[in-house]
Design an enzyme around this catalytic site. Sequence first.
Site, short mmCIF file in Angstrom:
data_model
loop_
_atom_site.label_atom_id
_atom_site.label_comp_id
_atom_site.label_asym_id
_atom_site.label_seq_id
_atom_site.Cartn_x
_atom_site.Cartn_y
_atom_site.Cartn_z
N ASN A 1 0.85 -1.25 -0.07
CA ASN A 1 -0.05 -0.12 -0.05
C ASN A 1 0.94 1.14 -0.10
O ASN A 1 1.44 1.41 1.14
CB ASN A 1 -0.80 -0.19 1.18
CG ASN A 1 -1.59 1.19 1.40
OD1 ASN A 1 -1.82 2.14 0.43
ND2 ASN A 1 -2.27 1.33 2.47
N TRP A 2 1.02 1.81 -1.01
CA TRP A 2 1.75 3.11 -1.26
C TRP A 2 1.28 4.34 -0.61
O TRP A 2 2.01 5.44 -0.46
CB TRP A 2 2.08 3.48 -2.63
CG TRP A 2 3.21 2.37 -3.44
CD1 TRP A 2 3.62 1.13 -2.63
CD2 TRP A 2 4.19 2.89 -4.33
NE1 TRP A 2 4.81 0.89 -3.32
CE2 TRP A 2 4.98 1.73 -4.44
CE3 TRP A 2 4.35 3.67 -5.40
CZ2 TRP A 2 6.12 1.45 -5.41
CZ3 TRP A 2 5.34 3.66 -6.23
CH2 TRP A 2 6.06 2.61 -6.45
N LYS A 3 0.23 4.33 -0.18
CA LYS A 3 -0.64 5.57 0.54
C LYS A 3 -0.33 6.57 -0.36
O LYS A 3 -0.44 6.56 -1.59
CB LYS A 3 0.19 5.37 2.02
CG LYS A 3 -0.09 4.22 2.67
CD LYS A 3 0.25 4.43 4.13
CE LYS A 3 0.05 3.05 4.58
NZ LYS A 3 0.19 2.82 6.49
N HIS B 1 -9.38 1.30 5.36
CA HIS B 1 -8.28 1.47 6.08
C HIS B 1 -8.22 2.33 7.12
O HIS B 1 -8.90 3.45 7.25
CB HIS B 1 -7.28 2.11 4.95
CG HIS B 1 -5.55 1.85 5.49
ND1 HIS B 1 -5.15 2.77 6.43
CD2 HIS B 1 -4.85 1.01 5.32
CE1 HIS B 1 -3.84 2.39 6.75
NE2 HIS B 1 -3.76 1.20 5.87
N GLU C 1 -6.32 4.64 8.23
CA GLU C 1 -5.68 6.03 7.82
C GLU C 1 -7.28 6.75 7.35
O GLU C 1 -7.34 7.87 7.73
CB GLU C 1 -4.70 6.03 6.93
CG GLU C 1 -3.37 5.80 7.87
CD GLU C 1 -2.38 5.40 7.37
OE1 GLU C 1 -2.41 5.33 5.82
OE2 GLU C 1 -1.51 4.55 7.73
N GLU D 1 -4.76 -5.12 10.72
CA GLU D 1 -4.04 -4.14 10.93
C GLU D 1 -4.21 -3.21 12.30
O GLU D 1 -4.93 -2.41 12.22
CB GLU D 1 -3.94 -3.14 9.51
CG GLU D 1 -3.66 -3.57 8.54
CD GLU D 1 -3.12 -2.65 7.56
OE1 GLU D 1 -2.02 -2.75 6.88
OE2 GLU D 1 -3.74 -1.43 7.18
N GLY E 1 3.44 1.64 11.02
CA GLY E 1 4.26 2.78 10.87
C GLY E 1 5.22 2.92 12.29
O GLY E 1 5.80 4.03 12.32
N SER F 1 3.74 -2.76 10.20
CA SER F 1 5.46 -2.75 10.25
C SER F 1 5.81 -4.03 10.02
O SER F 1 6.79 -4.78 10.46
CB SER F 1 5.79 -2.61 11.98
OG SER F 1 5.54 -0.96 12.11
N GLY G 1 2.83 -1.44 4.23
CA GLY G 1 3.33 0.13 3.91
C GLY G 1 4.51 0.40 3.33
O GLY G 1 5.06 0.30 2.36
N GLY G 2 5.17 1.13 4.44
CA GLY G 2 6.52 1.84 4.15
C GLY G 2 7.37 0.84 3.40
O GLY G 2 8.32 1.14 2.59
O1 LIG Z 1 -1.16 0.49 7.06
C1 LIG Z 1 -0.24 -0.16 6.37
C2 LIG Z 1 -0.41 -0.96 5.13
O2 LIG Z 1 -1.90 -0.55 4.68
C3 LIG Z 1 1.14 -0.84 7.19
O3 LIG Z 1 1.89 0.28 6.92
P1 LIG Z 1 3.40 0.10 7.50
O4 LIG Z 1 3.82 -1.27 7.08
O5 LIG Z 1 4.19 1.23 7.26
O6 LIG Z 1 3.47 -0.03 9.10
#
Ligand SMILES: O=C(CO)COP(=O)(O)O
Length: 248
Positions: free
Chosen positions: A10-12, A93, A95, A163, A169, A208, A229-230
């Site tokens: 997920n590149w957000k 999600h 966020e 999640e 993150g 993470s 994510g990251g």
């Molecule tokens: O929110 C995430 C994927 O949707 C997880 O993010 P991270 O892997 O950066 O913790």
Amino acid sequence: MTRRKLVAGNWKMHGMRADLVEVEAIAAAAAAHRQIDVVLALPATLIGPAAAYAGPLAIGGQDCHANPKGAHTGCLSAAMLHEAGASVVIVGHSERRADQNETSQDAWAKAEAARAAGLRVILCCGETEAERDAGRAERVVQAQIEKSVPEDANGDWFTLAYEPRWAIGTGRTPTPEEIASIHAIARAKMRQLVGDAAGGIRILYGGSVTGDNAASILATPEVDGALVGGASLTAAKFVPIIEAAAAV
Ligand SMILES: O=C(CO)COP(=O)(O)O
């Protein structure tokens, strides 16, 4: 029931055209590991360009509107994502729940809209740190699932992602035992809602995940893949996670 592993990035709100070289390298890794499924949920601006050459790498969106069209400035319908080249979309999600006040009912409606437009769905759930500290993680996840998982969900088009918000993150993750426990509870809840079809629905862990912890997380019972994510933003970080999933 055996379920194919699925690794989703997920590149957000990251990614410009210059980053398509990363998509290309990740697509090459997906092509080299066809025994698993690999998804990249990109910013909408990159879906079309990426889909043009992604091959076995499925390109996804990160949200869609619950309505097929209408006066919703700035929003994208599931059909628009599909036409642009997406085959999957993330809904619910944390966020978006935090930033746009989205609810589990919204996630349900978006999942239905996505399915109607021919997209597969990755629907997210997970507790906050305060909820976990209060011993409510299991009940929170069960309630989210009850309100958001469509009654016709099955593994052909539907994936759940657990999640925990406090793990996103932060570099912190639950223990494998904690992950296995919540995933088992999530599957039991889905079984109540959709019956035997729950056995075919993949449950991803997200929060993470890195190349360092992927092997142990992906080998955890009840974990069918990862939502990353990251560590999905570059091939250097994401490909080791794809390789870890392929090796399980
Ligand atoms: O929110 C995430 C994927 O949707 C997880 O993010 P991270 O892997 O950066 O913790």
